[in-house]
Design a protein around this motif. Structure first.
Motif, PDB file in Angstrom:
ATOM      1  N   ASP A 238       0.814  -0.993   0.311  1.00  0.00           N
ATOM      2  CA  ASP A 238       0.309   0.324  -0.395  1.00  0.00           C
ATOM      3  C   ASP A 238       1.112   1.501   0.483  1.00  0.00           C
ATOM      4  N   SER A 332      -4.885   3.915   4.421  1.00  0.00           N
ATOM      5  CA  SER A 332      -6.466   3.782   4.344  1.00  0.00           C
ATOM      6  C   SER A 332      -6.129   3.981   5.438  1.00  0.00           C
ATOM      7  N   HIS A 333      -5.609   4.437   6.941  1.00  0.00           N
ATOM      8  CA  HIS A 333      -6.200   4.762   8.186  1.00  0.00           C
ATOM      9  C   HIS A 333      -7.216   5.397   8.171  1.00  0.00           C
ATOM     10  N   GLU A 334      -8.035   5.490   9.204  1.00  0.00           N
ATOM     11  CA  GLU A 334      -9.280   7.382   9.728  1.00  0.00           C
ATOM     12  C   GLU A 334      -8.645   8.363   8.886  1.00  0.00           C
ATOM     13  N   VAL A 336      -5.415   9.314   7.975  1.00  0.00           N
ATOM     14  CA  VAL A 336      -6.093   9.756   6.056  1.00  0.00           C
ATOM     15  C   VAL A 336      -7.062   9.653   5.638  1.00  0.00           C
ATOM     16  N   ARG A 337      -7.861   9.275   5.823  1.00  0.00           N
ATOM     17  CA  ARG A 337      -8.674   8.859   4.808  1.00  0.00           C
ATOM     18  C   ARG A 337     -10.191  10.362   5.331  1.00  0.00           C
ATOM     19  N   ARG A 338      -9.874  10.707   6.409  1.00  0.00           N
ATOM     20  CA  ARG A 338     -10.835  12.067   6.887  1.00  0.00           C
ATOM     21  C   ARG A 338     -10.238  13.246   5.845  1.00  0.00           C
ATOM     22  N   ILE A 340      -7.706  13.507   3.441  1.00  0.00           N
ATOM     23  CA  ILE A 340      -8.112  13.758   1.793  1.00  0.00           C
ATOM     24  C   ILE A 340     -10.134  14.150   1.498  1.00  0.00           C
ATOM     25  N   ALA A 341     -10.662  13.222   2.068  1.00  0.00           N
ATOM     26  CA  ALA A 341     -11.362  13.849   1.755  1.00  0.00           C
ATOM     27  C   ALA A 341     -12.335  15.841   2.811  1.00  0.00           C
ATOM     28  N   THR A 344     -10.536  18.015  -0.491  1.00  0.00           N
ATOM     29  CA  THR A 344     -12.209  17.469  -1.717  1.00  0.00           C
ATOM     30  C   THR A 344     -13.027  18.749  -1.507  1.00  0.00           C
ATOM     31  N   ALA A 350      -9.596  15.696  -5.205  1.00  0.00           N
ATOM     32  CA  ALA A 350      -8.859  15.181  -4.041  1.00  0.00           C
ATOM     33  C   ALA A 350      -7.398  15.117  -3.923  1.00  0.00           C
ATOM     34  N   ALA A 353      -1.543  11.088  -1.603  1.00  0.00           N
ATOM     35  CA  ALA A 353      -1.917  10.476  -0.353  1.00  0.00           C
ATOM     36  C   ALA A 353      -0.574  10.094  -0.502  1.00  0.00           C
TER      37      ALA A 353
END
Length: 412
Positions: A238, A332-334, A336-338, A340-341, A344, A350, A353
């Motif tokens: 990843d 994929s960690h939260e 990171v995702r939050r 990026i969201a 965006t 977007a 990462a």
């Protein structure tokens, strides 16, 4: 809520800009490392936020660290905003604006340390200020840690706080250190600094048969040192995938070849000295090198390779003077995702990462088990005259920190 939070940041654009300028106007160069005055300014800004409790820790003369805690409506998770108060020295070269003026001109804010990282601190302070007015809407704790020692590797700053102050750690950390709104950094290469000394036997340069050249011995050792660049790398899939996916955008900002550099060991021989005259066989020589480790190469593997390459070199002694391992938070960690969201929503596109070739205090948080990301302004002329950031990027970073923190702390 996203629209409301972004509107709140827009409404506080003036505060955000003036806070950045106030922080820049207070010198906090490291060396020498005295951030007392800057910490006093930051303390005043934090005290003006309702519901924040502040604790001050002076870990050495002038090295002041701050921990500010704000509680939400109910128990929950803890998110940390981390920043550092110290900056590079003003240095050499001609500035066209006052280095500590915080000059606002043509959509830019100038000054030493504005990118690294007083603008990032101002963005987090703005987010903290906005979320203080919405505490009934989120749970847990929002913490700001401001370290007085980062440029000197953080032993008296974030590392000390993480070792001694429980509130300094948390469930995730978001740092506004230098970067780009288009690239979230989820990890960093490791580091190993090595000093090598070689001894010889002096003689006249015409009578080389009577001496032993220390520089020749050092060259042999340095050839071995460079062979560490061939060490095999076993990075998680990843991480490799993220680096390659980020390449088109990240390299446009950070330079062609960044992706390849992130995935291999690099050896930079930074200093070398020896001898006193061309017609004398040198008795001593020494060098120092900076080795950077990608994810997938351990410090233990590097040290074993150093023993393998350098121990057989006659008349050579070496030592590791500073080291830390590579670190990363899974893409994929939260957190990171939050983040990026949130970016965006703010940017309309977007961000990617990616890993980071340099270091930040995020590595220390990861060492203490805290998932961490870096999302900050693009640095222009960092460490050089006329350092500046773009105001529009600063506002965007403040919006992302506000949205990401609210989302993280609103999650059941």
């Amino acid at each position: 809520m996203s629209a409301r939070l972004q509107a709140e940041v827009e409404a506080q654009r003036g505060f955000l800009i003036e806070t950045t300028r106030r922080l820049v106007a207070v010198a906090s160069p490291n060396p020498p490392g005295d951030v007392t005055e800057c910490a006093e300014v930051a303390t005043g800004l934090l005290r003006a936020i309702d519901g924040v409790s502040i604790t001050r820790y002076e870990t050495a003369p002038g090295v002041v660290n701050l921990v500010a805690v704000m509680k939400g409506a109910a128990p929950g998770r803890r998110l940390v905003f981390n920043g550092h108060l110290d900056t590079f020295p003003i240095g050499e070269g001609h500035w066209t604006v006052p280095p500590l003026g915080g000059t606002l001109k043509d959509g830019r804010i100038y000054g030493r340390g504005v990118s690294d990282m007083k603008a990032g601190i101002a963005a987090a302070l703005t987010a903290l200020r906005i979320l203080a007015g919405l505490r009934e809407r989120w749970r847990g704790e929002l913490v700001m840690t401001l370290a007085g020692d980062e440029e000197n590797m953080g032993s008296l700053g974030s590392r000390w706080l993480l070792e001694h102050v429980p509130e300094a750690g948390g469930d995730a950390m978001l740092c506004g250190d230098v970067g780009s709104p288009m690239v979230l950094r989820f990890g960093e290469k490791g580091l190993c600094w090595v000093e090598i000394e070689a001894e010889g036997r002096p003689a006249h340069g015409a009578h080389v048969h009577k001496g032993t050249n220390a520089i020749d011995r050092l060259r042999q050792a340095l050839d071995g040192l460079k062979r560490l660049e061939n060490l095999p790398v076993a990075a998680p899939a990843d991480v490799t995938s993220a680096i390659m996916a980020a390449r088109p955008i990240s390299e446009e900002l950070s330079g062609e070849g960044e992706a390849e550099t992130l995935q291999r060991v690099t050896v930079n021989i930074g200093t070398m000295e020896g001898g006193i005259s061309p017609n004398l066989v040198p008795a001593r020589a020494r060098a120092a090198a900076d080795i950077r480790l990608p994810v997938g190469v351990s410090l233990e593997a590097v040290e074993a390779a150093l023993h393998r390459e350098l121990d057989p070199c006659q008349g050579v002694n070496w030592r590791i003077i500073r080291a830390y391992p590579p670190s990363f938070t899974p893409p994929s960690h939260e957190i990171v995702r939050r983040t990026i969201a949130a970016a965006t929503k703010v940017l309309g596109t977007a961000p990617v990462a990616n890993m980071r070739v340099g270091a930040s205090d995020a590595r220390l948080y990861r060492m203490f088990g805290v998932p961490s990301v870096v999302f900050g302004c693009t640095p222009f002329n960092m460490g050089a005259p006329d350092e500046y950031i773009l105001v529009d990027e600063l506002v965007a970073v403040a919006k992302v920190h506000t949205l990401a923190a609210f989302d993280f702390l609103s999650e059941a």
